[in-house]
Scaffold this motif. Sequence first.
Motif, PDB file in Angstrom:
ATOM      1  N   ASN A  50     -12.770-115.839  44.561  1.00 39.60           N
ATOM      2  CA  ASN A  50     -14.130-116.185  44.174  1.00 39.60           C
ATOM      3  C   ASN A  50     -14.916-114.877  44.084  1.00 39.60           C
ATOM      4  OD1 ASN A  50     -13.885-119.067  44.164  1.00 39.60           O
ATOM      5  ND2 ASN A  50     -13.821-118.980  46.408  1.00 39.60           N
ATOM      6  N   SER A  57     -14.149-113.482  47.905  1.00 42.60           N
ATOM      7  CA  SER A  57     -13.543-114.369  48.902  1.00 42.60           C
ATOM      8  C   SER A  57     -12.341-115.065  48.278  1.00 42.60           C
ATOM      9  CB  SER A  57     -14.552-115.399  49.409  1.00 42.60           C
ATOM     10  OG  SER A  57     -14.982-116.245  48.352  1.00 42.60           O
ATOM     11  N   LEU A  58     -11.401-115.459  49.128  1.00 42.81           N
ATOM     12  CA  LEU A  58     -10.194-116.124  48.660  1.00 42.81           C
ATOM     13  C   LEU A  58     -10.441-117.602  48.423  1.00 42.81           C
ATOM     14  CD1 LEU A  58      -7.563-114.517  51.062  1.00 42.81           C
ATOM     15  CD2 LEU A  58      -7.548-114.346  48.568  1.00 42.81           C
ATOM     16  N   THR A  59      -9.865-118.111  47.358  1.00 45.93           N
ATOM     17  CA  THR A  59      -9.826-119.560  47.183  1.00 45.93           C
ATOM     18  C   THR A  59      -8.720-120.114  48.090  1.00 45.93           C
ATOM     19  OG1 THR A  59      -8.177-119.436  45.417  1.00 45.93           O
ATOM     20  CG2 THR A  59     -10.504-119.296  44.771  1.00 45.93           C
ATOM     21  N   GLU A  60      -8.619-121.424  48.183  1.00 44.34           N
ATOM     22  CA  GLU A  60      -7.566-122.026  49.014  1.00 44.34           C
ATOM     23  C   GLU A  60      -6.186-121.626  48.491  1.00 44.34           C
ATOM     24  OE1 GLU A  60      -6.065-126.444  50.558  1.00 44.34           O
ATOM     25  OE2 GLU A  60      -7.834-126.241  49.265  1.00 44.34           O
ATOM     26  N   VAL A  61      -6.027-121.657  47.171  1.00 46.00           N
ATOM     27  CA  VAL A  61      -4.756-121.224  46.562  1.00 46.00           C
ATOM     28  C   VAL A  61      -4.540-119.737  46.801  1.00 46.00           C
ATOM     29  CG1 VAL A  61      -3.513-120.934  44.397  1.00 46.00           C
ATOM     30  CG2 VAL A  61      -4.781-123.040  44.834  1.00 46.00           C
ATOM     31  N   GLN A  63      -5.570-117.944  49.324  1.00 49.92           N
ATOM     32  CA  GLN A  63      -5.183-117.704  50.715  1.00 49.92           C
ATOM     33  C   GLN A  63      -3.682-117.920  50.905  1.00 49.92           C
ATOM     34  OE1 GLN A  63      -7.119-116.578  53.339  1.00 49.92           O
ATOM     35  NE2 GLN A  63      -5.162-116.469  54.447  1.00 49.92           N
ATOM     36  N   ALA A  64      -3.175-119.016  50.350  1.00 49.46           N
ATOM     37  CA  ALA A  64      -1.743-119.311  50.466  1.00 49.46           C
ATOM     38  C   ALA A  64      -0.914-118.239  49.766  1.00 49.46           C
ATOM     39  CB  ALA A  64      -1.440-120.692  49.888  1.00 49.46           C
ATOM     40  N   TYR A  65      -1.362-117.808  48.593  1.00 48.46           N
ATOM     41  CA  TYR A  65      -0.624-116.796  47.841  1.00 48.46           C
ATOM     42  C   TYR A  65      -0.666-115.450  48.564  1.00 48.46           C
ATOM     43  CZ  TYR A  65       1.029-114.092  43.838  1.00 48.46           C
ATOM     44  OH  TYR A  65       1.749-113.274  43.012  1.00 48.46           O
ATOM     45  N   TYR A  66      -1.805-115.119  49.162  1.00 49.46           N
ATOM     46  CA  TYR A  66      -1.945-113.869  49.911  1.00 49.46           C
ATOM     47  C   TYR A  66      -0.957-113.825  51.079  1.00 49.46           C
ATOM     48  CZ  TYR A  66      -3.970-110.464  53.141  1.00 49.46           C
ATOM     49  OH  TYR A  66      -4.156-109.424  54.012  1.00 49.46           O
ATOM     50  N   GLU A  67      -0.871-114.904  51.824  1.00 52.28           N
ATOM     51  CA  GLU A  67       0.044-114.941  52.972  1.00 52.28           C
ATOM     52  C   GLU A  67       1.486-114.769  52.527  1.00 52.28           C
ATOM     53  OE1 GLU A  67      -0.832-118.607  54.912  1.00 52.28           O
ATOM     54  OE2 GLU A  67      -2.814-117.941  55.625  1.00 52.28           O
TER      55      GLU A  67
END
Length: 312
Positions: A50, A57-61, A63-67
């Motif tokens: 975002n 800021s990270l979107t929900e998707v 965040q998962a991709y970052y991890e």
Amino acid sequence: MDRLDDMLAFIKVVDTKSFTAAADRLNLSKSVVSRRIGELENRLGARLLNRTTRKLSLTEVGQAYYERCTRILADLEEAEQAVADLHAAPRGRLRLNAPVSFGILHLAPAVAEFLERYPAIEIDMDLNDRTVDLIDEGYDLAVRIGKLRDSSLIARRLAPARMALCASPAYLQKHGVPETPDDLANHNCLIYTNVPTPDLWPFTVDGEARSVRVSGPIRSNNGDLLREAAAAGVGFIMSPTFLCGQALARGELVSVMHRHIPSELAVNAVYPQNRHLSPKVRVFVDFLVQRFGPRPYWDCALLDTLSLEEGQ
């Protein structure tokens, strides 16, 4: 490589919370980093960040991709380090824990030979018969004998730990040779106390495990003392062959009741479950496996006796 570069750019943007800072760390222009993130989102078909004029800021998707990306790049870095370590000369201090008797009889001469091969390694060896906590107490590895407790440690078998029921020729001549485990009720048994049930000796009778209660004039937490007492004619010992093998080879002790002795245990090297094994630990464990092996030198006398019995 484009995908890995895109992942790296994405991680740097998230970590720094800035396209400008990420570009500086990657030694790229801000426009190149921005283009990579845009291409990455287009390829994935999802918005990862975002963007506002004030912050990212990270979107929900996202965040998962970052991890997932951080794990992939960490795995890649460790894989490259593992290859580098395989070619690096092992060096540094190796902290080792081992049982007292095994350490003196077998690890001491092994370490002397090992250090000739790897002079850049130093050995710091603590000998005691308790189970140490390798991680809390800072050990690289330990040698353990017998059944291993369930744990997060990695175990590698170094050698079998065969057991033998032994007495001196003089004792056997004077008191006779027992034929069954129950016959030990009429004999002196020298009891090793550093086990959960020292007065119960394990045997196999008609294919089933059975314990026999024994008693005798000497009890000790040291197997070397009991071996010497048995060789002097005091009574029987139930001993691992790494402890009594030399006495068997010299004829100071004689092993009996072979068909009733329970199956072998093992001598193991154990070390923490690190994702990456250090070269000094790897070469030391490899060296011990090669030196001891499935037919260790301390078993020669017992195995020769068993071969003779089988041939009769």
